[in-house]
Design a protein around this motif. Structure first.
Motif, PDB file in Angstrom:
ATOM      1  N   LYS A  26      -4.674 -17.504  -8.144  1.00 42.28           N
ATOM      2  CA  LYS A  26      -3.867 -18.296  -9.284  1.00 42.28           C
ATOM      3  C   LYS A  26      -4.698 -18.632 -10.420  1.00 42.28           C
ATOM      4  CE  LYS A  26      -1.800 -21.130  -5.713  1.00 42.28           C
ATOM      5  NZ  LYS A  26      -1.288 -22.533  -5.287  1.00 42.28           N
ATOM      6  N   PRO A  27      -4.341 -18.447 -11.907  1.00 41.41           N
ATOM      7  CA  PRO A  27      -2.747 -18.194 -12.069  1.00 41.41           C
ATOM      8  C   PRO A  27      -2.532 -16.757 -11.865  1.00 41.41           C
ATOM      9  CG  PRO A  27      -3.850 -18.816 -14.092  1.00 41.41           C
ATOM     10  CD  PRO A  27      -4.888 -18.861 -13.053  1.00 41.41           C
ATOM     11  N   PHE A  28      -1.351 -16.513 -11.881  1.00 40.00           N
ATOM     12  CA  PHE A  28      -0.935 -14.720 -11.803  1.00 40.00           C
ATOM     13  C   PHE A  28       0.546 -14.679 -12.287  1.00 40.00           C
ATOM     14  CE2 PHE A  28      -0.181 -16.418  -7.359  1.00 40.00           C
ATOM     15  CZ  PHE A  28       1.138 -16.355  -7.293  1.00 40.00           C
ATOM     16  N   GLU A  29       0.581 -13.430 -12.666  1.00 41.43           N
ATOM     17  CA  GLU A  29       2.028 -12.990 -13.234  1.00 41.43           C
ATOM     18  C   GLU A  29       2.952 -12.895 -12.354  1.00 41.43           C
ATOM     19  OE1 GLU A  29       3.133 -12.524 -16.321  1.00 41.43           O
ATOM     20  OE2 GLU A  29       1.155 -13.241 -17.168  1.00 41.43           O
ATOM     21  N   PRO A  30       4.096 -13.858 -12.272  1.00 40.86           N
ATOM     22  CA  PRO A  30       4.857 -13.737 -11.078  1.00 40.86           C
ATOM     23  C   PRO A  30       5.414 -12.398 -10.704  1.00 40.86           C
ATOM     24  CG  PRO A  30       5.766 -15.581 -12.588  1.00 40.86           C
ATOM     25  CD  PRO A  30       4.486 -14.657 -13.240  1.00 40.86           C
ATOM     26  N   LYS A  31       5.498 -11.234 -11.757  1.00 39.72           N
ATOM     27  CA  LYS A  31       6.065  -9.989 -11.483  1.00 39.72           C
ATOM     28  C   LYS A  31       4.998  -9.295 -10.311  1.00 39.72           C
ATOM     29  CE  LYS A  31       3.960  -7.744 -15.412  1.00 39.72           C
ATOM     30  NZ  LYS A  31       4.096  -7.060 -16.746  1.00 39.72           N
ATOM     31  N   ILE A  32       3.894  -9.929 -10.387  1.00 41.76           N
ATOM     32  CA  ILE A  32       2.873  -9.162  -9.475  1.00 41.76           C
ATOM     33  C   ILE A  32       3.200  -9.303  -8.049  1.00 41.76           C
ATOM     34  CG2 ILE A  32       0.381  -9.366  -8.598  1.00 41.76           C
ATOM     35  CD1 ILE A  32      -0.470 -10.008 -11.558  1.00 41.76           C
ATOM     36  N   ILE A  33       3.716 -10.281  -7.776  1.00 40.79           N
ATOM     37  CA  ILE A  33       4.317 -10.548  -6.155  1.00 40.79           C
ATOM     38  C   ILE A  33       5.233  -9.302  -5.984  1.00 40.79           C
ATOM     39  CG2 ILE A  33       5.697 -12.117  -4.996  1.00 40.79           C
ATOM     40  CD1 ILE A  33       3.259 -13.343  -5.094  1.00 40.79           C
ATOM     41  N   GLY A  34       6.267  -9.001  -6.696  1.00 39.65           N
ATOM     42  CA  GLY A  34       7.136  -7.924  -6.264  1.00 39.65           C
ATOM     43  C   GLY A  34       6.448  -6.827  -6.173  1.00 39.65           C
ATOM     44  N   ILE A  35       5.512  -6.218  -6.987  1.00 39.33           N
ATOM     45  CA  ILE A  35       4.733  -5.031  -7.067  1.00 39.33           C
ATOM     46  C   ILE A  35       3.949  -5.062  -5.800  1.00 39.33           C
ATOM     47  CG2 ILE A  35       3.129  -3.706  -8.156  1.00 39.33           C
ATOM     48  CD1 ILE A  35       3.846  -4.810 -10.826  1.00 39.33           C
ATOM     49  N   LEU A  36       3.356  -6.143  -5.629  1.00 37.83           N
ATOM     50  CA  LEU A  36       2.464  -6.231  -4.336  1.00 37.83           C
ATOM     51  C   LEU A  36       3.297  -6.187  -3.054  1.00 37.83           C
ATOM     52  CD1 LEU A  36      -0.314  -6.636  -3.209  1.00 37.83           C
ATOM     53  CD2 LEU A  36      -0.103  -9.065  -3.361  1.00 37.83           C
ATOM     54  N   ALA A  37       4.427  -6.610  -2.982  1.00 38.99           N
ATOM     55  CA  ALA A  37       5.271  -6.676  -1.683  1.00 38.99           C
ATOM     56  C   ALA A  37       5.674  -5.153  -1.550  1.00 38.99           C
ATOM     57  CB  ALA A  37       6.465  -7.432  -2.008  1.00 38.99           C
ATOM     58  N   GLU A  38       6.015  -4.523  -2.575  1.00 39.33           N
ATOM     59  CA  GLU A  38       6.222  -3.117  -2.601  1.00 39.33           C
ATOM     60  C   GLU A  38       5.125  -2.310  -2.076  1.00 39.33           C
ATOM     61  OE1 GLU A  38       8.513   0.536  -5.200  1.00 39.33           O
ATOM     62  OE2 GLU A  38       8.308  -1.718  -5.995  1.00 39.33           O
ATOM     63  N   GLU A  39       4.151  -2.563  -2.680  1.00 36.89           N
ATOM     64  CA  GLU A  39       2.785  -1.897  -2.213  1.00 36.89           C
ATOM     65  C   GLU A  39       2.697  -1.967  -0.858  1.00 36.89           C
ATOM     66  OE1 GLU A  39      -0.789  -3.014  -4.163  1.00 36.89           O
ATOM     67  OE2 GLU A  39      -0.167  -2.170  -6.143  1.00 36.89           O
ATOM     68  N   ILE A  40       2.792  -3.207  -0.332  1.00 38.41           N
ATOM     69  CA  ILE A  40       2.515  -3.398   1.204  1.00 38.41           C
ATOM     70  C   ILE A  40       3.277  -2.720   2.156  1.00 38.41           C
ATOM     71  CG2 ILE A  40       2.552  -5.556   2.948  1.00 38.41           C
ATOM     72  CD1 ILE A  40       1.490  -7.192   0.748  1.00 38.41           C
ATOM     73  N   LEU A  41       4.537  -2.601   1.689  1.00 39.62           N
ATOM     74  CA  LEU A  41       5.639  -2.014   2.632  1.00 39.62           C
ATOM     75  C   LEU A  41       5.480  -0.602   2.550  1.00 39.62           C
ATOM     76  CD1 LEU A  41       8.687  -4.004   1.599  1.00 39.62           C
ATOM     77  CD2 LEU A  41       7.575  -4.087   3.813  1.00 39.62           C
ATOM     78  N   PHE A  42       4.797   0.018   1.092  1.00 35.68           N
ATOM     79  CA  PHE A  42       4.478   1.193   1.256  1.00 35.68           C
ATOM     80  C   PHE A  42       3.204   1.915   2.202  1.00 35.68           C
ATOM     81  CE2 PHE A  42       1.866   4.774  -0.606  1.00 35.68           C
ATOM     82  CZ  PHE A  42       2.643   5.762  -0.611  1.00 35.68           C
TER      83      PHE A  42
END
Length: 213
Positions: free
Chosen positions: A106-122
């Motif tokens: 923290k603090p982080f850009e909220p959009k990073i969460i979506g990118i990170l979730a996609e990376e993890i599922l990949f």
């Protein structure tokens, strides 16, 4: 590509963070649960077995590292990401040694969460037996194609295969720097020199940024 209806848990004692991250992830098509403390996070994991859990390091009732350990025992397939306001290279590596797949400071850009979730599922969809060297080679090929998300997925998978190897940390720093995220880049460069203090590319990157003399 996002796994359809993947389930994500957001565990943080700050209401604004819970609300904002849940809204962002739900808008991306994920099913989201939120927890205010460590005990509530574990109760949700017992019922739902989420695909990904974003867990704050400092929460009431149970600290984040204890929640991480219990989730790993309760639901081994759940990928845990530690969120911290007190981050350092050492604490990030410690969390990953305990089974976290990634970390956010923290603090982080909220959009990073979506990118990170996609990376993890990949990463989850990858061949589980791939070696560190195989994953690094795949990351090189992805970088050559400018497939940044794919490259990051391979690099983070490689990172979890060999926490004492500096190469994956360095290239994650390189990609972060190329995307303008200097703070995250420096964190990865520090992790590389934590893994091996004489790793020249990371040492030079830190010198260039003025963080090492």
């Amino acid at each position: 590509m996002m796994q359809e209806q993947a389930h994500i848990l957001v565990a943080d004692d700050e209401r604004n963070i819970r609300t904002n991250l849940a809204a962002l992830l739900e808008s991306a098509g994920y099913v989201v649960d939120v927890a205010r403390d460590g005990e509530e996070a574990l109760d949700i994991c017992k019922q739902r077995r989420p695909d990904i859990a974003f867990v704050d390091l400092h929460m009431p009732k149970l600290p984040g590292l204890e929640v991480l350990a219990q989730i790993r025992a309760l639901s081994p397939k759940t990928a845990v990401v530690i969120i911290t306001a007190y981050g350092s290279a050492a604490s990030a590596v410690e969390a990953m040694k305990l089974g976290a797949v990634d970390f956010l400071e923290k603090p982080f850009e909220p959009k990073i969460i979506g990118i990170l979730a996609e990376e993890i599922l990949f990463r989850r969809a990858m061949q589980p037996g791939a070696s560190f060297d195989d994953l690094m080679h795949l990351a090189d090929l992805a970088r050559e194609r400018n497939a940044v998300l794919e490259a990051r997925g391979y690099l983070k998978a490689a990172m979890t295969r060999a926490l004492d190897r500096p190469e994956a940390y360095y290239w994650l720093g390189y990609l972060s720097e190329a995307q303008g995220d200097q703070k995250q880049a420096i964190r990865y460069y520090y992790m590389a020199v934590t893994a091996r203090s004489d790793y020249a590319p990371a040492v030079e990157a830190l010198k260039r940024s003025g963080k090492l003399h």
